[in-house]
Write an enzyme that holds these catalytic residues in place. Structure first.
Site, short mmCIF file in Angstrom:
data_model
loop_
_atom_site.label_atom_id
_atom_site.label_comp_id
_atom_site.label_asym_id
_atom_site.label_seq_id
_atom_site.Cartn_x
_atom_site.Cartn_y
_atom_site.Cartn_z
N GLU A 15 4.46 0.76 -15.60
CA GLU A 15 4.45 0.84 -14.15
C GLU A 15 5.52 -0.01 -13.48
OE1 GLU A 15 0.62 -0.05 -12.40
OE2 GLU A 15 0.26 -1.70 -13.76
N LYS B 260 1.24 -1.98 -18.11
CA LYS B 260 2.05 -2.94 -17.35
C LYS B 260 3.54 -2.63 -17.50
CE LYS B 260 -0.30 -4.11 -15.24
NZ LYS B 260 -1.67 -3.78 -15.23
N ARG C 213 0.81 -1.22 0.00
CA ARG C 213 0.00 0.00 0.00
C ARG C 213 0.85 1.26 0.00
NH1 ARG C 213 -5.31 -1.05 1.51
NH2 ARG C 213 -5.58 1.12 2.05
N HIS D 147 -1.95 9.10 -37.33
CA HIS D 147 -2.28 10.49 -36.97
C HIS D 147 -1.29 11.07 -35.97
CE1 HIS D 147 -5.96 10.15 -39.25
NE2 HIS D 147 -6.23 9.02 -38.61
N GLU E 281 -3.57 -1.83 -21.84
CA GLU E 281 -3.21 -2.53 -20.61
C GLU E 281 -1.77 -3.05 -20.68
OE1 GLU E 281 -4.25 -2.64 -17.72
OE2 GLU E 281 -3.51 -4.47 -16.82
O1 M6R Z 1 -8.50 -1.13 -7.10
P1 M6R Z 1 -8.85 -0.51 -8.41
O2 M6R Z 1 -9.14 -1.51 -9.47
O3 M6R Z 1 -9.96 0.49 -8.29
O4 M6R Z 1 -7.56 0.28 -8.84
C1 M6R Z 1 -7.52 1.05 -9.99
C2 M6R Z 1 -6.10 1.41 -10.35
O5 M6R Z 1 -5.49 2.12 -9.32
C3 M6R Z 1 -5.25 0.18 -10.67
O6 M6R Z 1 -5.82 -0.59 -11.67
C4 M6R Z 1 -3.83 0.61 -11.10
O7 M6R Z 1 -3.87 1.27 -12.32
C5 M6R Z 1 -2.90 -0.61 -11.15
N1 M6R Z 1 -1.61 -0.25 -10.65
C6 M6R Z 1 -2.72 -1.13 -12.52
O8 M6R Z 1 -1.82 -2.18 -12.58
#
Ligand code: M6R
Length: 612
Positions: free
Chosen positions: A492, A489, A27, A508, A485
Site C-alpha cells: 500500500e 504494508k 480521507r 503449491h 500484514e
Molecule cells: O478502519 P478499519 O480498521 O475498519 O479499516 C479497515 C481497512 O480499510 C484498513 O485496515 C486498511 O486495510 C488499511 N489501509 C491498512 O493499512
C-alpha cells in the site's frame, strides 16, 4: 472516503476550512474545494490536494463567516475540477458537500433531466443537490430544510452532507446516513467535520450524529430532527484527543510517528485492564456479555484489511488457548453470502475507524440474524462502537497515516487479553500460566522499544531492496497473519507487488516466483513452527531467493542461510505477532520513502472506507 468540514460563527471561515481539510486529507486527496457564503456564494475547487486549492484561491476574496469544504476520494466520476465538491444546484440556490454514495443517482438524474435540470459533473452528489433544489422550487411552503429532508427521503445509499441554502443566509444544514458526521459546539459557533480531529483546536464538545439525523444550525443554536421530521435529542460528548496527537511533531511522516508510538499505545491498551498484582484481566466492556462468549458455539471475527489480519491472529490465539471455535471472515464477503447464524454465535467486529461500510453492514446483518455482536474499535463515538452490544476499545489514539500500524498492534493486544481471559474463565489455563502470560504482555512495550532502536539497521536493509518489483512474505501459525500484514504494508505505501503466504503453501504455487531477484521475507521467530519454517527457508535458498528473516535474538542458525536479519527479543509465542510486525512496518516505510512515495497518503487509498 472524503472529508467534510463546515463552520458557522463569528470568525473568518477560510482558515478554519483549510486547516480542517488539511487534517481530513487522509480521507481522500483527489480534489479539494470550499464554498463561502458572504452575501453572495463563492465556490472554489480544483483537482489535487488542499495545497493546490490554497494556490487556486490565493488572489480571491475569501472573506466570510459561514462555509463548507471537502476533500475527495473519487467514486463517481474521475478526479478533476468539475467533479470536485462543493456542488452547486443548477440555479445556485444550494451548495453541498457529500461523503458517501447515492446509489439510485441514475434514476433520480433521469427524472430531474425530464424536469429541465442540467448537470455539469459526473457525480452522484450533483444529483442530490439538484434534487434538493427541485423540491425547494415546488412552492413557498417548502423551505431549505424541508427540501433537504424531502430529497433525502428519496435517496438510496449513504451520505454525510453539509448544505448551505443561499436564500437562508445564516444557516448550515447537515445530515447523515451511513457516513460519519460530528458537530463541534463552540461559543456562538459550530464546526462540522467527518471526524473530530479538525475540530479539537477549537472545542472538545462534540455531537456525534446518528443515521437519519438532520441538524439545522445557526449561530444561536441547533435543532436536531430526523429525515421524517421527528424531533431528536442530542448528547454533547467531551473528547479527550489532544492537538499533539494530530500533529507530526519531529517525525517526517505520521506513519513513522505512529510506528514509534507503539510501546506507549500497547501499554495504554492493556493498562487498566490488568489488576495491579498482574493476576487478572478485566475487560469492562465485555462484562455483561462474557457468559455468552464463553458459551458461544463459535466466535466469528470480521474485519477488513489490517483489521482482518488482526482477526486472524485472534483466531489462532482464542482457539489455541481458550479452545473455542473461531472463524474469521472478510466483512465484505460475510455481509453478502447469507451465512448461517444463530443466537449462539458471537460476532466480533474489528475496526480502527469504526466506520468501515462493509464491517458496519456485516454487523447489522449479524444482529438481524440473532447473533450477539461485539466490537474492537479504536474510535470512541464511531458508528461501529455505538452499534455493537459490547466490546473493547483499543487505545491507539488517532491514526492518521493511511497504512495502519499502531492500530494493528493495539488490536492484537486486545485480542491477546481476550484470549487469555477466555482461556482462564474456560478453565483451559492454570492461574500460574495465566499470570505468566499476562507478564509476557506487560513486557511487550519495552521489547517493542528495543526493536525500534534498531531502525537504522532496518533502513539500511530496506535501501538494498528498494528496486525490487515483487516480494513474497512467509509465515506460519501466529506469524502467518504477520506475513500477510507485512506484505500489505509494502503494497500500500511503496506500490511494490507483495504477497503474503502461509509458508507451507509456498510449494503449491508461489515457489515458482522464487529466483535471485525475489526478496522473500520470512517471519521465523522461535515458536512451535520454527523447524518447519527453517525448512521453508532452505527451499527458498535452494532456488537462490534473497531471504530477509525476522528471527529471535541469539538465533544464529539462520545466519548462513539468509541475506538479512531483523532480530526481535526472545518471548513467549503468544506475543510474537506484536513484536514481529514492527521491523516489517519499518522495512515498508523505509522502502516507500526511498522510492519517493507519499507514505501518509498513498495513491488510490483512503483511511476510512465508508463506501462499499
Ligand atoms: O478502519 P478499519 O480498521 O475498519 O479499516 C479497515 C481497512 O480499510 C484498513 O485496515 C486498511 O486495510 C488499511 N489501509 C491498512 O493499512
Amino acid at each position: 472516503m472524503c472529508g467534510i468540514i463546515g463552520y458557522i460563527g463569528q470568525e473568518n471561515v477560510y482558515p478554519i476550512l483549510i486547516q480542517g481539510l488539511q487534517r481530513l486529507e487522509y480521507r481522500g486527496y483527489d480534489s479539494a474545494g470550499i464554498a463561502i457564503l458572504n452575501g453572495s456564494l463563492k465556490v472554489f475547487k480544483c483537482k489535487g490536494r488542499v495545497s493546490d486549492l490554497e494556490q487556486h484561491v490565493k488572489d480571491e476574496d475569501i472573506s466570510g463567516t459561514i462555509g463548507i469544504g471537502h476533500t475527495r476520494w473519487a467514486t463517481h466520476g474521475e478526479p478533476n475540477d468539475r467533479n470536485a465538491h462543493p456542488h452547486t444546484s443548477m440555479n445556485g440556490k444550494f451548495v453541498l458537500v457529500h461523503n458517501g454514495i447515492i446509489e439510485n443517482h441514475t434514476e433520480l438524474k433521469t427524472d430531474l433531466m425530464k424536469n429541465g435540470f442540467r448537470f455539469q459533473s459526473e457525480t452522484d452528489t450533483e444529483v442530490l443537490v439538484n434534487l434538493i433544489e427541485y423540491f425547494y422550487s415546488k412552492g413557498e411552503a417548502i423551505d431549505g430544510e424541508m427540501a433537504i429532508r424531502l430529497a433525502l427521503s428519496k435517496v438510496v445509499g449513504a451520505y454525510g452532507i453539509a448544505v448551505i441554502c443561499t436564500k437562508e443566509k445564516d444557516q448550515l444544514i447537515v445530515a447523515r446516513k451511513g457516513s460519519p458526521l460530528v458537530i463541534g459546539v463552540g461559543e456562538g459557533s459550530y464546526f462540522i467535520a467527518s471526524d473530530a480531529s479538525p475540530i479539537i483546536p477549537y472545542t472538545r464538545n462534540m455531537i456525534y450524529l446518528n443515521d437519519n439525523d438532520v441538524a439545522i444550525i445557526n449561530r444561536q443554536g441547533l435543532i436536531l430532527k430526523t429525515v421524517e421530521n421527528i424531533p431528536a435529542v442530542f448528547n454533547i460528548t467531551k473528547v479527550s484527543m489532544t492537538i499533539g496527537e494530530i500533529e507530526k511533531g519531529d517525525f517526517d511522516h505520521f506513519m513513522l510517528k505512529e510506528i514509534f508510538e507503539q510501546p506507549k499505545i500497547i501499554e495504554e491498551t492493556f493498562r487498566g485492564r490488568i489488576t495491579s498484582d498482574h493476576s487478572t484481566i478485566i475487560l469492562g466492556g465485555l462484562m455483561d456479555v462474557f457468559p455468552k462468549l464463553l458459551s458461544a458455539q463459535r466466535i466469528i471475527i470480521i474485519g477488513c484489511g489490517t483489521s482482518w489480519h488482526a482477526a486472524l491472529v485472534g483466531e489462532y490465539l482464542i482457539e489455541t488457548y481458550a479452545r473455542i471455535p473461531v472463524e474469521v471472515e472478510y466483512a465484505s464477503e460475510f455481509r453478502y453470502r447469507n451465512p448461517i447464524l444463530t443466537n449462539t454465535d458471537v460476532v466480533i467486529a474489528i475496526s480502527q475507524s469504526g466506520e468501515t461500510a462493509d464491517t458496519l453492514a456485516a454487523i447489522r446483518m449479524a444482529k438481524a440474524n440473532g447473533a450477539t455482536v461485539l466490537g474492537i474499535c479504536n474510535v470512541v463515538g464511531s458508528t461501529i462502537a455505538r452499534e455493537t452490544e459490547g466490546g473493547v476499545f483499543t487505545h491507539a489514539g488517532i491514526e492518521i497515516g493511511v497504512a495502519s500500524t499502531k492500530a494493528f498492534t493495539a488490536q492484537v493486544t486486545v485480542l491477546t487479553l481476550l484470549a487469555l481471559k477466555l482461556a482462564k474463565e474456560n478453565e483451559k489455563m492454570t492461574q500460574e500460566t495465566y499470570q505468566c502470560l499476562i507478564q509476557e504482555l506487560i513486557n511487550v512495550p519495552a521489547k517493542v522499544q528495543s526493536i525500534l532502536q534498531k531502525h537504522l539497521h532496518i533502513k539500511e536493509v530496506a535501501s538494498k531492496y528498494k528496486k525490487a518489483t515483487n516480494a513474497l512474505y512467509l509465515g506460519r501459525g501466529l506469524l502467518f497473519p504477520v506475513a500477510l500484514e507485512g506484505a500489505l504494508k509494502l503494497k500500500e505505501i511503496s506500490y511494490l507487488h507483495a504477497e503474503g503466504y502461509a509458508a507451507g503453501e509456498m510449494k503449491h504455487g508461489p515457489i515458482a516466483l522464487v529466483d535471485d531477484n525475489l526478496p522473500v521475507v520470512v517471519v521465523a521467530a522461535r515458536d512451535d513452527y520454527y523447524t518447519k519454517i527453517v525448512s521453508n527457508i532452505h527451499e527458498v535458498k535452494a532456488r537462490k531467493g534473497n531471504i530477509i528473516a525476522v528471527v529471535t535474538e541469539g538465533d544464529n542458525n539462520l545466519n548462513s542461510l539468509v541475506n538479512d536479519l531483523f532480530e526481535i527479543p526472545e518471548s513467549h509465542p503468544i506475543v510474537t505477532p506484536i513484536l514481529a510486525i514492527i521491523p516489517l512496518q519499518l522495512f515498508s516505510y523505509y522502502i516507500a520513502v526511498s522510492r519517493g512515495c507519499n507514505v501518509d497518503q498513498p495513491r488510490n487509498l483512503a483511511k476510512s472506507v465508508t463506501v462499499e
